[in-house]
Design a protein around this motif. Sequence first.
Motif, PDB file in Angstrom:
ATOM      1  N   ILE A 196       0.851  -1.200   0.000  1.00  0.00           N
ATOM      2  CA  ILE A 196       0.000   0.000   0.000  1.00  0.00           C
ATOM      3  C   ILE A 196       0.884   1.248   0.000  1.00  0.00           C
ATOM      4  O   ILE A 196       1.703   1.432   0.905  1.00  0.00           O
ATOM      5  CB  ILE A 196      -0.921   0.029   1.244  1.00  0.00           C
ATOM      6  CG1 ILE A 196      -1.668  -1.300   1.410  1.00  0.00           C
ATOM      7  CG2 ILE A 196      -1.894   1.206   1.150  1.00  0.00           C
ATOM      8  CD1 ILE A 196      -2.622  -1.654   0.307  1.00  0.00           C
ATOM      9  N   SER A 197       0.722   2.078  -1.007  1.00  0.00           N
ATOM     10  CA  SER A 197       1.480   3.335  -1.093  1.00  0.00           C
ATOM     11  C   SER A 197       0.499   4.506  -1.077  1.00  0.00           C
ATOM     12  O   SER A 197      -0.730   4.319  -1.045  1.00  0.00           O
ATOM     13  CB  SER A 197       2.307   3.364  -2.386  1.00  0.00           C
ATOM     14  OG  SER A 197       1.438   3.571  -3.487  1.00  0.00           O
ATOM     15  N   ALA A 198       1.057   5.722  -1.131  1.00  0.00           N
ATOM     16  CA  ALA A 198       0.207   6.917  -1.178  1.00  0.00           C
ATOM     17  C   ALA A 198      -0.689   6.891  -2.406  1.00  0.00           C
ATOM     18  O   ALA A 198      -1.791   7.457  -2.406  1.00  0.00           O
ATOM     19  CB  ALA A 198       1.087   8.168  -1.180  1.00  0.00           C
ATOM     20  N   ASP A 199      -0.254   6.234  -3.480  1.00  0.00           N
ATOM     21  CA  ASP A 199      -1.012   6.230  -4.739  1.00  0.00           C
ATOM     22  C   ASP A 199      -2.053   5.121  -4.841  1.00  0.00           C
ATOM     23  O   ASP A 199      -2.810   5.080  -5.804  1.00  0.00           O
ATOM     24  CB  ASP A 199      -0.043   6.074  -5.925  1.00  0.00           C
ATOM     25  CG  ASP A 199       0.769   7.340  -6.139  1.00  0.00           C
ATOM     26  OD1 ASP A 199       0.325   8.404  -5.684  1.00  0.00           O
ATOM     27  OD2 ASP A 199       1.853   7.239  -6.748  1.00  0.00           O
ATOM     28  N   THR A 200      -2.056   4.173  -3.915  1.00  0.00           N
ATOM     29  CA  THR A 200      -3.003   3.048  -4.028  1.00  0.00           C
ATOM     30  C   THR A 200      -4.433   3.569  -3.919  1.00  0.00           C
ATOM     31  O   THR A 200      -4.791   4.232  -2.933  1.00  0.00           O
ATOM     32  CB  THR A 200      -2.748   2.014  -2.910  1.00  0.00           C
ATOM     33  OG1 THR A 200      -1.385   1.626  -2.950  1.00  0.00           O
ATOM     34  CG2 THR A 200      -3.638   0.801  -3.096  1.00  0.00           C
ATOM     35  N   SER A 201      -5.251   3.255  -4.924  1.00  0.00           N
ATOM     36  CA  SER A 201      -6.616   3.786  -4.898  1.00  0.00           C
ATOM     37  C   SER A 201      -7.538   2.867  -4.093  1.00  0.00           C
ATOM     38  O   SER A 201      -7.336   1.644  -4.036  1.00  0.00           O
ATOM     39  CB  SER A 201      -7.161   3.946  -6.318  1.00  0.00           C
ATOM     40  OG  SER A 201      -7.629   2.715  -6.800  1.00  0.00           O
ATOM     41  N   THR A 202      -8.542   3.475  -3.478  1.00  0.00           N
ATOM     42  CA  THR A 202      -9.523   2.705  -2.710  1.00  0.00           C
ATOM     43  C   THR A 202     -10.242   1.708  -3.615  1.00  0.00           C
ATOM     44  O   THR A 202     -10.494   0.560  -3.227  1.00  0.00           O
ATOM     45  CB  THR A 202     -10.543   3.663  -2.061  1.00  0.00           C
ATOM     46  OG1 THR A 202      -9.837   4.593  -1.259  1.00  0.00           O
ATOM     47  CG2 THR A 202     -11.552   2.928  -1.218  1.00  0.00           C
ATOM     48  N   GLU A 203     -10.556   2.135  -4.840  1.00  0.00           N
ATOM     49  CA  GLU A 203     -11.270   1.252  -5.770  1.00  0.00           C
ATOM     50  C   GLU A 203     -10.459  -0.006  -6.074  1.00  0.00           C
ATOM     51  O   GLU A 203     -10.971  -1.130  -6.005  1.00  0.00           O
ATOM     52  CB  GLU A 203     -11.561   2.031  -7.060  1.00  0.00           C
ATOM     53  CG  GLU A 203     -12.418   1.264  -8.026  1.00  0.00           C
ATOM     54  CD  GLU A 203     -12.512   1.986  -9.375  1.00  0.00           C
ATOM     55  OE1 GLU A 203     -11.988   3.098  -9.504  1.00  0.00           O
ATOM     56  OE2 GLU A 203     -13.101   1.379 -10.285  1.00  0.00           O
ATOM     57  N   GLU A 204      -9.178   0.180  -6.380  1.00  0.00           N
ATOM     58  CA  GLU A 204      -8.326  -0.984  -6.673  1.00  0.00           C
ATOM     59  C   GLU A 204      -8.216  -1.888  -5.456  1.00  0.00           C
ATOM     60  O   GLU A 204      -8.261  -3.118  -5.564  1.00  0.00           O
ATOM     61  CB  GLU A 204      -6.918  -0.518  -7.060  1.00  0.00           C
ATOM     62  CG  GLU A 204      -6.831   0.148  -8.408  1.00  0.00           C
ATOM     63  CD  GLU A 204      -5.556   0.973  -8.547  1.00  0.00           C
ATOM     64  OE1 GLU A 204      -5.424   1.625  -9.586  1.00  0.00           O
ATOM     65  OE2 GLU A 204      -4.711   0.988  -7.625  1.00  0.00           O
TER      66      GLU A 204
END
Length: 239
Positions: free
Chosen positions: A168-176
């Motif tokens: 999990i990074s700052a860019d990980t989207s909730t949808e994904e």
Amino acid sequence: MNVLEIFSSVQGEGKYVGCRQIFIRLSDCNLRCAYCDTNFSRADFCNVETFAGSMKFTQIKNPLDAAQVTDIVKNFCRQVPTHSVSFTGGEPLLSWEFILEVATAIKKSCNVKIFLETNGTLTDELKKVLGVVDIISMDIKLGEGLLDRHKEFLKSAREKDLYVKAVISADTSTEEFLQAVELIAEISSEILFILQPVTPVGNVQAAPPEKILNFQAMALKRLRNVRVIPQTHKLIKIF
Ligand code: SF4
């Protein structure tokens, strides 16, 4: 077989964090993740630890055959009682024939489990080695269009001691993220799911702590066992 490294250390991630392992790092991967810390460019020589856990290495020219690798592992097992032998990478399943040969030989002479660290995309290759593998640590790759391949993989892998990790990074989207949770829940809500906060590298930024907690809370609504475990080996500066 081109092998990058063989050494004895502790597992730094996931369900078996802290367990003593022998790592066999194989070259090459079928993916190229932004946060990857594997150097695929140097495969002329294999770095082999001179004594289990010494962190001192000698170089052996590649390719190595299965008998050479098996002898090194047997030696390490005599030097330090070991929980498991980890085939890692890269993507080790690209070398499934090698895994089959080495793991079969190791199991005949050492009291260790066989541990597979995989990106969970090569199901046909997994089926070839399932008979010798005890533990599967599968990375789920968010936002890479791989969910269908992960689903097929999980259907076969679940018969083993299986857990799934997502970085999990700052860019990980909730949808994904929620797509990944649904995918695991469709196979079984009992599968252990581990959220691994990314170790920042290059342009890849850490996720804020409240995001990690929120993701865990969302996942726990669909899965029974969801844990947050960072990469511990990097904290104590070992491999
Ligand atoms: S799957 Fe693993 S080894 Fe392959 S590029 Fe991604 S992080 Fe690196």
